[in-house]
Scaffold this motif. Structure first.
Motif, PDB file in Angstrom:
ATOM      1  N   VAL A   1      27.514  12.579   7.901  1.00 19.22           N
ATOM      2  CA  VAL A   1      28.753  13.111   8.456  1.00 19.22           C
ATOM      3  C   VAL A   1      29.755  11.994   8.687  1.00 19.22           C
ATOM      4  CG1 VAL A   1      29.753  14.242  10.484  1.00 19.22           C
ATOM      5  CG2 VAL A   1      27.673  15.138   9.460  1.00 19.22           C
ATOM      6  N   GLY A   2      29.267  10.798   9.003  1.00 18.89           N
ATOM      7  CA  GLY A   2      30.165   9.665   9.219  1.00 18.89           C
ATOM      8  C   GLY A   2      30.995   9.325   7.999  1.00 18.89           C
ATOM      9  N   LYS A   3      30.538   9.744   6.810  1.00 15.00           N
ATOM     10  CA  LYS A   3      31.305   9.472   5.594  1.00 15.00           C
ATOM     11  C   LYS A   3      32.626  10.229   5.567  1.00 15.00           C
ATOM     12  CE  LYS A   3      27.077   8.651   2.946  1.00 15.00           C
ATOM     13  NZ  LYS A   3      27.272   7.212   2.819  1.00 15.00           N
ATOM     14  N   SER A   4      32.742  11.315   6.337  1.00 13.92           N
ATOM     15  CA  SER A   4      34.008  12.062   6.385  1.00 13.92           C
ATOM     16  C   SER A   4      34.851  11.653   7.581  1.00 13.92           C
ATOM     17  CB  SER A   4      33.712  13.565   6.464  1.00 13.92           C
ATOM     18  OG  SER A   4      33.035  13.864   7.665  1.00 13.92           O
ATOM     19  N   GLY A   5      34.405  10.640   8.318  1.00 14.19           N
ATOM     20  CA  GLY A   5      35.156  10.218   9.500  1.00 14.19           C
ATOM     21  C   GLY A   5      36.556   9.752   9.179  1.00 14.19           C
ATOM     22  N   TRP A   6      36.734   9.128   8.006  1.00 12.18           N
ATOM     23  CA  TRP A   6      38.072   8.638   7.652  1.00 12.18           C
ATOM     24  C   TRP A   6      39.059   9.791   7.512  1.00 12.18           C
ATOM     25  CZ3 TRP A   6      40.220  10.496   3.168  1.00 12.18           C
ATOM     26  CH2 TRP A   6      39.354  11.088   2.260  1.00 12.18           C
ATOM     27  N   ALA A   7      38.607  10.916   6.943  1.00 10.69           N
ATOM     28  CA  ALA A   7      39.517  12.056   6.769  1.00 10.69           C
ATOM     29  C   ALA A   7      39.870  12.677   8.110  1.00 10.69           C
ATOM     30  CB  ALA A   7      38.864  13.098   5.851  1.00 10.69           C
ATOM     31  N   ILE A   8      38.853  12.813   8.971  1.00 10.33           N
ATOM     32  CA  ILE A   8      39.111  13.370  10.294  1.00 10.33           C
ATOM     33  C   ILE A   8      40.038  12.457  11.087  1.00 10.33           C
ATOM     34  CG2 ILE A   8      38.019  14.073  12.458  1.00 10.33           C
ATOM     35  CD1 ILE A   8      35.526  14.767  10.854  1.00 10.33           C
ATOM     36  N   ALA A   9      39.807  11.147  10.977  1.00  9.10           N
ATOM     37  CA  ALA A   9      40.648  10.197  11.703  1.00  9.10           C
ATOM     38  C   ALA A   9      42.092  10.269  11.225  1.00  9.10           C
ATOM     39  CB  ALA A   9      40.098   8.780  11.528  1.00  9.10           C
ATOM     40  N   MET A  10      42.303  10.421   9.922  1.00 14.51           N
ATOM     41  CA  MET A  10      43.660  10.485   9.398  1.00 14.51           C
ATOM     42  C   MET A  10      44.392  11.728   9.896  1.00 14.51           C
ATOM     43  SD  MET A  10      44.448   7.810   7.706  1.00 14.51           S
ATOM     44  CE  MET A  10      43.585   7.005   9.060  1.00 14.51           C
ATOM     45  N   ILE A  11      43.695  12.864   9.933  1.00  9.99           N
ATOM     46  CA  ILE A  11      44.348  14.095  10.385  1.00  9.99           C
ATOM     47  C   ILE A  11      44.700  14.010  11.867  1.00  9.99           C
ATOM     48  CG2 ILE A  11      43.881  16.540  10.809  1.00  9.99           C
ATOM     49  CD1 ILE A  11      42.552  16.697   8.161  1.00  9.99           C
ATOM     50  N   VAL A  12      43.859  13.316  12.645  1.00  9.54           N
ATOM     51  CA  VAL A  12      44.129  13.186  14.076  1.00  9.54           C
ATOM     52  C   VAL A  12      45.173  12.117  14.344  1.00  9.54           C
ATOM     53  CG1 VAL A  12      43.104  12.564  16.292  1.00  9.54           C
ATOM     54  CG2 VAL A  12      41.848  14.042  14.718  1.00  9.54           C
ATOM     55  N   LEU A  13      45.099  10.991  13.617  1.00 12.53           N
ATOM     56  CA  LEU A  13      45.961   9.847  13.920  1.00 12.53           C
ATOM     57  C   LEU A  13      47.357   9.981  13.330  1.00 12.53           C
ATOM     58  CD1 LEU A  13      43.483   6.858  13.460  1.00 12.53           C
ATOM     59  CD2 LEU A  13      44.314   7.845  15.588  1.00 12.53           C
ATOM     60  N   ILE A  14      47.474  10.602  12.163  1.00 10.46           N
ATOM     61  CA  ILE A  14      48.797  10.662  11.517  1.00 10.46           C
ATOM     62  C   ILE A  14      49.815  11.411  12.393  1.00 10.46           C
ATOM     63  CG2 ILE A  14      50.036  11.738   9.597  1.00 10.46           C
ATOM     64  CD1 ILE A  14      47.847  10.795   7.749  1.00 10.46           C
ATOM     65  N   PRO A  15      49.488  12.589  12.968  1.00 12.95           N
ATOM     66  CA  PRO A  15      50.484  13.221  13.860  1.00 12.95           C
ATOM     67  C   PRO A  15      50.821  12.358  15.065  1.00 12.95           C
ATOM     68  CG  PRO A  15      48.814  14.816  13.215  1.00 12.95           C
ATOM     69  CD  PRO A  15      48.325  13.475  12.771  1.00 12.95           C
ATOM     70  N   ILE A  16      49.820  11.656  15.631  1.00 14.02           N
ATOM     71  CA  ILE A  16      50.092  10.792  16.784  1.00 14.02           C
ATOM     72  C   ILE A  16      51.011   9.643  16.383  1.00 14.02           C
ATOM     73  CG2 ILE A  16      49.039   9.244  18.467  1.00 14.02           C
ATOM     74  CD1 ILE A  16      46.575  11.025  18.410  1.00 14.02           C
ATOM     75  N   LEU A  17      50.722   9.024  15.239  1.00 14.12           N
ATOM     76  CA  LEU A  17      51.582   7.928  14.774  1.00 14.12           C
ATOM     77  C   LEU A  17      52.985   8.435  14.462  1.00 14.12           C
ATOM     78  CD1 LEU A  17      49.092   6.006  12.421  1.00 14.12           C
ATOM     79  CD2 LEU A  17      49.860   5.350  14.711  1.00 14.12           C
ATOM     80  N   GLY A  18      53.060   9.673  13.919  1.00 13.71           N
ATOM     81  CA  GLY A  18      54.372  10.235  13.625  1.00 13.71           C
ATOM     82  C   GLY A  18      55.206  10.415  14.887  1.00 13.71           C
ATOM     83  N   ARG A  19      54.589  10.864  15.965  1.00 11.58           N
ATOM     84  CA  ARG A  19      55.317  11.045  17.217  1.00 11.58           C
ATOM     85  C   ARG A  19      55.773   9.709  17.800  1.00 11.58           C
ATOM     86  NH1 ARG A  19      51.610  15.625  20.353  1.00 11.58           N
ATOM     87  NH2 ARG A  19      51.917  17.301  18.813  1.00 11.58           N
ATOM     88  N   LEU A  20      55.008   8.648  17.550  1.00  9.95           N
ATOM     89  CA  LEU A  20      55.394   7.339  18.073  1.00  9.95           C
ATOM     90  C   LEU A  20      56.459   6.674  17.212  1.00  9.95           C
ATOM     91  CD1 LEU A  20      51.875   5.916  19.036  1.00  9.95           C
ATOM     92  CD2 LEU A  20      53.598   6.873  20.569  1.00  9.95           C
ATOM     93  N   ILE A  21      56.398   6.902  15.903  1.00 10.61           N
ATOM     94  CA  ILE A  21      57.307   6.206  14.989  1.00 10.61           C
ATOM     95  C   ILE A  21      58.639   6.942  14.854  1.00 10.61           C
ATOM     96  CG2 ILE A  21      57.609   5.476  12.590  1.00 10.61           C
ATOM     97  CD1 ILE A  21      54.623   4.954  12.480  1.00 10.61           C
ATOM     98  N   ASN A  22      58.637   8.276  14.922  1.00  8.87           N
ATOM     99  CA  ASN A  22      59.879   9.033  14.719  1.00  8.87           C
ATOM    100  C   ASN A  22      60.993   8.627  15.684  1.00  8.87           C
ATOM    101  OD1 ASN A  22      58.984  10.483  12.515  1.00  8.87           O
ATOM    102  ND2 ASN A  22      58.227  12.214  13.743  1.00  8.87           N
TER     103      ASN A  22
END
Length: 306
Positions: free
Chosen positions: A182-203
């Protein structure tokens, strides 16, 4: 005998001997004793004198490098290499551990040279699996045809403790491989969680910069392109029925980048569980055959005495 310039020293400048490498081992009934030694260059030269020496960047860093080599914790967290031995003879060597596949019948490399392409896909071979950063070996496996047998981890190592936990608890035999898969899909889960957070900080930062940028009016030339009379084709209209998808189907379609790697990870975990069971079964068969052979030899010796 040439002088060894890589002799480790302690913090007071006293010379100390090289550390011993961690050794994964397997007693194979047909191929003999297989060993994978993992460690830094100085420790690997204790089992393979031809292992290439580490190159120093400059003379000022010699003492610091030697001190780091004398510390096994530092050596195994920097960039460990490995050596594959068969009945004590060299088979292969590499500068860094990783996900390698090494044939045990290949010609060994020359002294001070590494194995050129450790990626065997057939025949008797040793498979190594490391962590993401290639700083630790997680598992070493022998494979030939249908045979899949895991090496015994180094005594006192983290891998041995993990193997003991799996042996003591049946549910961990399934949980540990599934967690790794399951850890092999951690990168995809992390991207879906982190990208909206980064978007709110960068916008807000982008909006603040764009408000202070001067308006630049560039007089682009007006170019008239020729008009091409394309034919007018009337396609038939097909009335497809309206289908209301369940909410869980819409969720899977929207987040396919999460569940597809997750599904692959679980499938790989199930394969790892099956290989682990097969490895234990094959080792038990080897032990039974070895015990039968020893019993036969003892009986033959007793008959000779009488």
């Amino acid at each position: 005998m040439t002088e060894n310039h890589d002799t480790p020293v302690d913090r007071e400048g006293a010379a100390v001997g090289p550390t011993s490498p961690e050794v994964w081992s397997l007693e194979h009934p047909r191929h003999g004793t297989l060993e994978v030694a993992v460690g830094d260059a100085a420790s690997l030269r204790t089992v393979d004198p031809g292992f290439p020496e580490e190159k120093k960047k400059d003379d000022d860093n010699d003492a610091d490098s030697a001190t780091a080599d004398s510390d096994p914790a530092t050596a195994l967290t920097s960039s460990p290499g490995f050596v594959l031995l068969r009945d004590g003879g060299l088979v292969a060597r590499a500068r860094k551990v990783g996900n390698h596949k090494v044939s045990i019948t290949a010609d060994p490399p020359k002294p001070d040279k590494f194995t050129s392409n450790p990626a065997a896909v057939s025949g008797p071979r040793v498979l190594m699996r490391s962590n993401v950063l290639d700083t630790k070996v997680r598992q070493v496996t022998f494979r030939e045809g249908w045979e899949v047998v895991h090496f015994d981890p180094p005594p006192g190592s983290e891998a041995e403790a993990r193997l003991a936990d799996i042996a003591d608890s049946p549910w961990k035999r399934v949980l540990y491989p599934i967690a790794g898969g399951v850890g092999k899909s951690g990168w995809a889960i992390a991207m879906i969680v982190l990208i909206p957070i980064l978007g709110r900080l960068i916008n807000p930062v982008i909006d603040w910069i764009s408000e202070r940028m001067p308006d630049v009016d560039i007089p682009w030339p007006d170019i008239s392109l020729p008009s091409i009379p394309w034919p007018d084709i009337t396609l038939p209209s097909i009335n497809l029925p309206e289908v209301d998808l369940p909410g869980w189907v819409e969720f899977l379609l929207e987040y396919s980048k999460v569940w597809i790697p997750l599904l692959i990870g679980v499938a790989l975990a199930m394969v790892a569980v099956r290989h682990s069971r097969k490895s234990r079964r094959i080792k038990q068969e080897w032990e039974a055959q070895r015990a039968a052979d020893e019993a036969g030899e003892d009986e033959a010796e007793s008959d000779d005495e009488h």
